[in-house]
Write an enzyme that holds these catalytic residues in place. Structure first.
Site, mmCIF file in Angstrom:
data_model
loop_
_atom_site.group_PDB
_atom_site.id
_atom_site.type_symbol
_atom_site.label_atom_id
_atom_site.label_comp_id
_atom_site.label_asym_id
_atom_site.label_seq_id
_atom_site.Cartn_x
_atom_site.Cartn_y
_atom_site.Cartn_z
ATOM 1 N N ASP A 252 0.861 -1.185 0.000
ATOM 2 C CA ASP A 252 0.000 0.000 0.000
ATOM 3 C C ASP A 252 0.897 1.234 0.000
ATOM 4 O O ASP A 252 2.098 1.155 0.238
ATOM 5 C CB ASP A 252 -0.898 -0.016 1.246
ATOM 6 C CG ASP A 252 -1.798 1.216 1.309
ATOM 7 O OD1 ASP A 252 -2.442 1.532 0.287
ATOM 8 O OD2 ASP A 252 -1.845 1.886 2.350
ATOM 9 N N SER A 253 0.258 2.386 -0.204
ATOM 10 C CA SER A 253 0.987 3.653 -0.142
ATOM 11 C C SER A 253 1.413 3.985 1.292
ATOM 12 O O SER A 253 2.245 4.854 1.497
ATOM 13 C CB SER A 253 0.096 4.766 -0.677
ATOM 14 O OG SER A 253 -1.125 4.777 0.030
ATOM 15 N N TYR B 73 -0.664 8.388 -2.426
ATOM 16 C CA TYR B 73 -0.694 8.074 -3.850
ATOM 17 C C TYR B 73 -1.942 8.705 -4.496
ATOM 18 O O TYR B 73 -1.977 8.930 -5.697
ATOM 19 C CB TYR B 73 -0.777 6.556 -4.064
ATOM 20 C CG TYR B 73 0.515 5.789 -3.887
ATOM 21 C CD1 TYR B 73 1.666 6.386 -3.365
ATOM 22 C CD2 TYR B 73 0.589 4.444 -4.258
ATOM 23 C CE1 TYR B 73 2.840 5.663 -3.210
ATOM 24 C CE2 TYR B 73 1.758 3.719 -4.113
ATOM 25 C CZ TYR B 73 2.882 4.328 -3.587
ATOM 26 O OH TYR B 73 4.034 3.604 -3.444
ATOM 27 N N GLY B 74 -2.954 8.958 -3.679
ATOM 28 C CA GLY B 74 -4.268 9.375 -4.188
ATOM 29 C C GLY B 74 -4.276 10.689 -4.946
ATOM 30 O O GLY B 74 -5.179 10.957 -5.729
ATOM 31 N N CYS C 186 -3.701 -1.097 -2.069
ATOM 32 C CA CYS C 186 -4.015 0.320 -2.319
ATOM 33 C C CYS C 186 -4.995 0.435 -3.491
ATOM 34 O O CYS C 186 -4.719 -0.066 -4.591
ATOM 35 C CB CYS C 186 -2.717 1.050 -2.650
ATOM 36 S SG CYS C 186 -2.934 2.794 -2.999
ATOM 37 N N ASN C 187 -6.110 1.096 -3.264
ATOM 38 C CA ASN C 187 -7.093 1.275 -4.342
ATOM 39 C C ASN C 187 -6.513 2.085 -5.491
ATOM 40 O O ASN C 187 -6.748 1.782 -6.661
ATOM 41 C CB ASN C 187 -8.341 1.987 -3.810
ATOM 42 C CG ASN C 187 -9.227 1.070 -2.991
ATOM 43 O OD1 ASN C 187 -10.241 0.601 -3.466
ATOM 44 N ND2 ASN C 187 -8.831 0.793 -1.761
ATOM 45 N N GLU D 127 -6.140 8.978 9.780
ATOM 46 C CA GLU D 127 -4.780 8.887 10.337
ATOM 47 C C GLU D 127 -4.651 9.708 11.616
ATOM 48 O O GLU D 127 -3.794 9.446 12.459
ATOM 49 C CB GLU D 127 -3.748 9.270 9.274
ATOM 50 C CG GLU D 127 -3.783 8.232 8.160
ATOM 51 C CD GLU D 127 -2.551 8.179 7.277
ATOM 52 O OE1 GLU D 127 -1.567 8.876 7.570
ATOM 53 O OE2 GLU D 127 -2.608 7.433 6.283
ATOM 54 N N CYS E 229 -11.339 3.115 -0.889
ATOM 55 C CA CYS E 229 -10.040 3.598 -0.413
ATOM 56 C C CYS E 229 -9.724 2.817 0.865
ATOM 57 O O CYS E 229 -10.631 2.550 1.666
ATOM 58 C CB CYS E 229 -10.118 5.098 -0.129
ATOM 59 S SG CYS E 229 -8.671 5.764 0.715
ATOM 60 N N THR E 230 -8.453 2.484 1.020
ATOM 61 C CA THR E 230 -8.032 1.630 2.152
ATOM 62 C C THR E 230 -8.514 2.124 3.516
ATOM 63 O O THR E 230 -8.798 1.324 4.400
ATOM 64 C CB THR E 230 -6.498 1.569 2.196
ATOM 65 O OG1 THR E 230 -5.982 2.893 2.048
ATOM 66 C CG2 THR E 230 -5.954 0.659 1.119
ATOM 67 N N HIS E 231 -8.559 3.454 3.678
ATOM 68 C CA HIS E 231 -8.860 4.020 5.005
ATOM 69 C C HIS E 231 -10.352 4.002 5.356
ATOM 70 O O HIS E 231 -10.710 4.057 6.520
ATOM 71 C CB HIS E 231 -8.394 5.476 5.072
ATOM 72 C CG HIS E 231 -6.910 5.651 5.051
ATOM 73 N ND1 HIS E 231 -6.129 5.219 4.007
ATOM 74 C CD2 HIS E 231 -6.069 6.211 5.953
ATOM 75 C CE1 HIS E 231 -4.863 5.515 4.265
ATOM 76 N NE2 HIS E 231 -4.793 6.113 5.428
HETATM 77 N N1 DGL Z 1 -4.099 3.753 0.014
HETATM 78 C C1 DGL Z 1 -4.749 4.784 -0.749
HETATM 79 C C2 DGL Z 1 -5.942 4.188 -1.505
HETATM 80 O O1 DGL Z 1 -6.515 3.195 -1.115
HETATM 81 C C3 DGL Z 1 -5.201 5.941 0.139
HETATM 82 C C4 DGL Z 1 -4.078 6.791 0.674
HETATM 83 C C5 DGL Z 1 -3.296 7.489 -0.408
HETATM 84 O O2 DGL Z 1 -3.805 8.438 -1.025
HETATM 85 O O3 DGL Z 1 -2.171 7.064 -0.659
HETATM 86 O O4 DGL Z 1 -6.314 4.704 -2.518
#
Ligand code: DGL
Length: 269
Positions: free
Chosen positions: A10-11, A42-43, A73-74, A152, A184-186
């Site tokens: 993941d990011s 990454y988003g 990571c999505n 976070e 999204c992961t969060h």
């Molecule tokens: N992990 C990213 C996602 O699921 C979210 C956090 C990011 O923007 O890196 O898209």
């Protein structure tokens, strides 16, 4: 090979929601988790940058002899999965397809909402996959960039989070969606707040949960399932070990003893 770990990346810390589902559903499987904490988010980055970072991570994971890779990571799944699949011949899955298939199975009125990062929304990957499954589906997407920092910060049930969710989701709700993908992961970490905003008539889809289910099928189909034994998890990050460990301990059902910082420059071409 079967007792080799699953590579999950993941990011940053968000992909731990996917690792957590794998730990719950596949308790015999060991995980090597990589969180790109030095280069998160990454988003908000371009497809080219996210693809380049993801390729480097695949190279790193290959050095850990992983038997399969999960792109937790999505944004990386949405932007980079076809490209990075070329980097390896072991099974590799992302979170978008499992989430999309579950949404298609769930919807009754054929109207599906997607909430995700700006990158995932811009890529339109969820909508493309959903329309590939069923061209009749109507898909409505909304980027919710403030959700990641709120999670976070640990403000999962805070009134501020509720208010922001309400603002983001207001338009989406006017499209009469009956299914909402937490793309999204969060977002699974604030699912209770999101559910409160959208109401009980909307079913939330958690791609993290669906991905662990999809992973099980991939492992079984490829004869790669681990034996019944105690799994061992290792965590790698590209920035602060202690910050990562604190977040991980808050959400994982296991101890987080092994965390190492990796210099990703050595994995660029
Ligand atoms: N992990 C990213 C996602 O699921 C979210 C956090 C990011 O923007 O890196 O898209």
């Amino acid at each position: 090979m079967n007792n080799s770990p699953i590579g999950v990346f993941d990011s940053g810390v968000g992909g731990l929601t996917v690792a957590r589902e794998i730990m719950r559903q596949l308790p015999n499987e060991s995980i090597v988790y990589f969180g790109d904490t030095a280069r998160v988010p990454y988003g908000s980055k371009s497809k080219e940058t996210v693809t380049k970072f993801s390729e480097q991570i695949i190279r790193f994971l290959k050095t850990k002899d992983v038997k399969a890779i999960v792109v937790a990571c999505n944004t990386a799944s949405a932007f980079a999965l076809p490209e990075i699949s070329k980097e390896t011949d072991i099974p590799i899955i992302g979170v978008v397809d499992p989430g999309a298939y579950a949404a298609n199975k769930t919807t009754v009125n054929g109207r599906i909402g997607i909430i995700a990062t700006e990158g995932t929304v811009m890529s339109d990957t969820y909508a493309k996959v959903l329309k590939g499954i069923n061209p009749e589906l109507q898909v409505f997407s909304k980027a919710c960039p403030l959700f990641v920092p709120l999670v976070e910060e640990g403000w999962l049930y805070d009134s501020v989070t509720y208010e922001i969710a309400d603002r983001y989701l207001h338009d989406l709700m006017s499209y009469d969606i009956d299914t909402l993908v937490l793309g999204c992961t969060h977002y699974p970490l604030i699912r209770r707040t999101i559910q409160k905003v959208v109401g009980d008539d909307v079913t939330l889809i958690n791609p993290a949960y669906e991905t662990a289910k999809a992973l099980e099928k991939v492992l079984v189909d490829n004869g790669l399932s681990a034996e019944n034994r105690k799994a061992e998890h290792k965590f790698y990050v590209s920035d602060s070990v202690s910050k990562f460990r604190t977040f991980a301990l808050g959400i994982l059902p296991c101890s987080v003893d092994y965390v190492e910082c990796v210099n990703m420059e050595q994995y660029s071409e």
